[in-house]
Structures are given as C-alpha cells and as structure tokens.
Design an enzyme around this catalytic site. Structure first.
Site, PDB file in Angstrom:
ATOM      1  N   ASP A  13       0.933  -1.314  -0.042  1.00  0.00           N
ATOM      2  CA  ASP A  13      -0.211  -0.039  -0.055  1.00  0.00           C
ATOM      3  C   ASP A  13       0.833   1.152   0.023  1.00  0.00           C
ATOM      4  O   ASP A  13       1.984   1.301   0.546  1.00  0.00           O
ATOM      5  CB  ASP A  13      -0.827  -0.115   1.267  1.00  0.00           C
ATOM      6  CG  ASP A  13      -2.190   1.172   1.195  1.00  0.00           C
ATOM      7  OD1 ASP A  13      -2.362   1.386  -0.011  1.00  0.00           O
ATOM      8  OD2 ASP A  13      -2.516   1.288   1.915  1.00  0.00           O
ATOM      9  N   SER A  58      -7.138  -5.531  -5.378  1.00  0.00           N
ATOM     10  CA  SER A  58      -8.600  -6.004  -4.576  1.00  0.00           C
ATOM     11  C   SER A  58      -9.791  -6.042  -5.383  1.00  0.00           C
ATOM     12  O   SER A  58      -9.850  -5.071  -6.342  1.00  0.00           O
ATOM     13  CB  SER A  58      -8.720  -5.339  -3.152  1.00  0.00           C
ATOM     14  OG  SER A  58      -9.446  -4.094  -3.370  1.00  0.00           O
ATOM     15  N   ASN A  61     -11.026  -2.613  -5.372  1.00  0.00           N
ATOM     16  CA  ASN A  61     -10.197  -1.468  -6.288  1.00  0.00           C
ATOM     17  C   ASN A  61     -10.629  -1.182  -7.509  1.00  0.00           C
ATOM     18  O   ASN A  61     -10.595  -0.272  -7.955  1.00  0.00           O
ATOM     19  CB  ASN A  61      -8.765  -1.947  -6.499  1.00  0.00           C
ATOM     20  CG  ASN A  61      -7.960  -2.113  -5.264  1.00  0.00           C
ATOM     21  OD1 ASN A  61      -7.096  -2.725  -5.007  1.00  0.00           O
ATOM     22  ND2 ASN A  61      -8.228  -0.911  -4.137  1.00  0.00           N
ATOM     23  N   ARG A 186      -4.622  -1.839   8.900  1.00  0.00           N
ATOM     24  CA  ARG A 186      -5.775  -2.630   8.597  1.00  0.00           C
ATOM     25  C   ARG A 186      -5.537  -3.684   7.342  1.00  0.00           C
ATOM     26  O   ARG A 186      -4.622  -3.694   6.787  1.00  0.00           O
ATOM     27  CB  ARG A 186      -7.039  -1.741   7.994  1.00  0.00           C
ATOM     28  CG  ARG A 186      -6.641  -1.017   6.913  1.00  0.00           C
ATOM     29  CD  ARG A 186      -7.837   0.087   6.562  1.00  0.00           C
ATOM     30  NE  ARG A 186      -7.823   0.942   5.487  1.00  0.00           N
ATOM     31  CZ  ARG A 186      -7.805   2.144   5.612  1.00  0.00           C
ATOM     32  NH1 ARG A 186      -7.829   2.980   6.913  1.00  0.00           N
ATOM     33  NH2 ARG A 186      -7.311   2.929   4.654  1.00  0.00           N
TER      34      ARG A 186
HETATM   35  C1  IPE Z   1      -5.382  -2.539  -0.241  1.00  0.00           C
HETATM   36  O1  IPE Z   1      -5.110  -1.414  -0.449  1.00  0.00           O
HETATM   37  C2  IPE Z   1      -5.391  -3.462  -1.484  1.00  0.00           C
HETATM   38  C3  IPE Z   1      -3.933  -3.524  -2.049  1.00  0.00           C
HETATM   39  C4  IPE Z   1      -3.041  -3.019  -1.535  1.00  0.00           C
HETATM   40  C5  IPE Z   1      -4.088  -4.128  -3.458  1.00  0.00           C
HETATM   41  P1  IPE Z   1      -6.283  -0.348  -0.374  1.00  0.00           P
HETATM   42  O2  IPE Z   1      -5.590   1.051  -0.717  1.00  0.00           O
HETATM   43  O3  IPE Z   1      -7.207  -0.777  -1.374  1.00  0.00           O
HETATM   44  O4  IPE Z   1      -6.999  -0.390   0.898  1.00  0.00           O
HETATM   45  P2  IPE Z   1      -7.787   0.398   1.763  1.00  0.00           P
HETATM   46  O5  IPE Z   1      -8.638   1.060   0.786  1.00  0.00           O
HETATM   47  O6  IPE Z   1      -7.078   1.778   2.282  1.00  0.00           O
HETATM   48  O7  IPE Z   1      -8.447  -0.057   2.711  1.00  0.00           O
HETATM   49  C1  IPE Z   2      -1.730   0.382  -3.375  1.00  0.00           C
HETATM   50  O1  IPE Z   2      -1.450   1.679  -3.403  1.00  0.00           O
HETATM   51  C2  IPE Z   2      -1.740  -0.540  -4.773  1.00  0.00           C
HETATM   52  C3  IPE Z   2      -3.230  -0.809  -5.059  1.00  0.00           C
HETATM   53  C4  IPE Z   2      -4.187  -0.534  -4.153  1.00  0.00           C
HETATM   54  C5  IPE Z   2      -3.150  -0.987  -6.379  1.00  0.00           C
HETATM   55  P1  IPE Z   2      -2.633   2.621  -3.505  1.00  0.00           P
HETATM   56  O2  IPE Z   2      -2.977   2.859  -5.008  1.00  0.00           O
HETATM   57  O3  IPE Z   2      -3.725   2.049  -2.358  1.00  0.00           O
HETATM   58  O4  IPE Z   2      -1.992   3.868  -2.858  1.00  0.00           O
HETATM   59  P2  IPE Z   2      -2.450   4.953  -1.805  1.00  0.00           P
HETATM   60  O5  IPE Z   2      -2.982   4.030  -0.592  1.00  0.00           O
HETATM   61  O6  IPE Z   2      -3.696   5.713  -2.307  1.00  0.00           O
HETATM   62  O7  IPE Z   2      -1.455   5.772  -1.415  1.00  0.00           O
HETATM   63 MG    MG Z   3      -4.138   2.416  -0.519  1.00  0.00          MG
END
Ligand code: IPE
Ligand code: IPE
Ligand code: MG
Length: 235
Positions: A13, A58, A61, A186
């Site tokens: 993340d 996810s 996503n 989380r």
């Molecule tokens: C979890 O991260 C999914 C991945 C790292 C692929 P998210 O950024 O989607 O999770 P939330 O929305 O902060 O819970």
């Molecule tokens: C994780 O990084 C990668 C995916 C969920 C695909 P994020 O895209 O969630 O990055 P932040 O949390 O917005 O910084």
């Molecule tokens: Mg994220």
C-alpha cells in the site's frame, strides 16, 4: 538467518500517496511499486523464503476511476508478459489468487502466460492476489464445499480447519509474517483465513520505497516474536 518465516505476505500500500507527495500522477507510484515487487521477489527467494503472497489488486479496487483501473491492468500485462523475466530467471514460480470474472481477456491471457512460463520453477512461490478479496475467497470455498457435499464427493467429517486450505484459491501454508506498508493498520479484506495467527508488521514506508533493507527489518521483528498459538510459554 534462523527462524525464517515460511510464508510472508505483503499488503503493498501507498503507491498513490508516494506519487502525490512528489507532485506526480498516481500511476507513477504504481509503476515504481511494480519495480519494488520485482526486487523483493528475487530477494525473498535469495533469503530462502518459501512463499511470498502480495496484495496487488483487490475486488474493491474496481471502485477506483476507470483511468486508474485501466492503467493498473495495462501495467500488470506488461509485467506478466515481459518485465518479470528477471524474476522468472531467478526460479520464482508465479501463481494467482482471486476471482477470474470481471477481468479483461488480455489480462487473463497475460496471467495464464506467466503461470505457464514459471510452472516448473521451484525457488520461491510468488502468490499474486489479484482481483482478490478475503471474504469472497471464503464464500467461494463455502460454495465449492456445499457442492462437493451435495454430490457426495466428500463427507462432513473431512471438512475441518486444516484441510480447508485445500479449497482456498491456492493451497498454501498459513501466513507467518504479514507486512502492510503505507501507514494504515488494517487488513482491507486480505487473506482472512490464512492470516489467523500471522505476526503483523506495519510500517509508514510507502510501498515504492520498501526495499530489501526494509524487508530485513520486518524479518528481524518476526524473529523476536514469541508465537504461542493460544498455549503458554514453556519455561
Ligand atoms: C489494499 O489497499 C489493496 C491493495 C494493496 C492491493 P487499499 O488502498 O485498497 O485499501 P484501503 O482502501 O486503504 O482499505
Ligand atoms: C496500493 O497503493 C496499490 C493498489 C491498491 C493497487 P494505493 O493505490 O492504494 O496507494 P494509496 O493508498 O492511495 O497511497
Ligand atoms: Mg491504498
């Protein structure tokens, strides 16, 4: 290194914030994140880690803008088809966990091709959780089991918490060390069954900056844990 975790999992993340804080587009963060994954997979293999599971995309996503989702899908295709060559040469076997529906045909083809290209590798198993949700996985297992019970393929006695693993997307050992980068603490619907006794390691470092040294730090943290699994410490 003694007391090495057998199965390490990473919630990768912070790609978006890494980019935004640098005045870049979120996509730049994803690009850097993919490079980091490449390095970590090779490092994990060199260290002797047997299984590395990573949360790449996810089911939730898909709520993001079409522009970001499409960018990610295109990036994955490039990685699965070309960029992972180094990872593949390093004897890493790649498998996927997640639902196949909702995914573009070209993405499915790229996943298939990288799975086939690495099927005989036996260094480290890289389990890429893609279009993955932990609740979805448990629901899918429940449906599979219900069907098998109904068709007398298995008996109720054969369903227990240990052979439940056989019905998950991939039959893997439980997670020993679960790392989440990027400040949040989380699970975000990640490997809920497999993480039941995982040691949890959270770091503020955004995923693109999570290098080999950062992984070493997480492994050091793991080695200091006293895992009791509900028992009491033997003295
Ligand atoms: C979890 O991260 C999914 C991945 C790292 C692929 P998210 O950024 O989607 O999770 P939330 O929305 O902060 O819970
Ligand atoms: C994780 O990084 C990668 C995916 C969920 C695909 P994020 O895209 O969630 O990055 P932040 O949390 O917005 O910084
Ligand atoms: Mg994220």
């Amino acid at each position: 290194m003694n007391n090495l975790p057998n199965h390490v999992a990473i919630i990768m993340d912070g790609n978006g914030r890494w980019a935004t804080e640098r005045g870049l587009k979120r996509s730049e963060g994803h690009k850097e994140g993919a490079k980091t994954l490449e390095k970590l997979a090779i490092y994990a293999k060199d260290k002797g880690i047997k299984v590395l599971s990573v949360y790449a995309f996810s089911t939730d996503n898909f709520k993001r803008s079409a522009e970001e989702v499409n960018y990610l899908m295109d990036l994955f295709i490039v990685y699965f088809k070309e960029k992972f060559d180094k990872v593949i040469k390093n004897n890493v076997k790649i498998v996927f966990s997640g639902r196949k529906d909702n995914l573009r045909k070209d993405v499915l083809e790229a996943m298939d091709s990288v799975t086939k290209r690495t099927q005989n590798n036996d260094g480290c198993l890289l389990n890429i959780c893609f279009n993955y949700g932990g609740k979805e996985e448990i629901v899918d297992v429940a449906l599979k089991l219900a069907k098998e019970l109904q068709n007398n393929k298995i008996s109720e006695k054969e369903v227990n918490k240990d052979n439940f693993y056989k019905y998950l997307y991939q039959e893997l050992p439980p997670i020993d060390l679960l790392i989440r980068t990027g400040k949040e603490q989380r699970l975000s619907n990640f490997m809920l069954y497999q993480a039941s006794y995982a040691e949890l390691y959270f770091t503020d470092t955004y995923f693109p900056d999570f290098d080999e040294l950062c992984l070493d730090k997480a492994l050091d943290f793991y080695q200091k844990r006293d895992r009791r699994f509900g028992n009491v410490k033997k003295v």
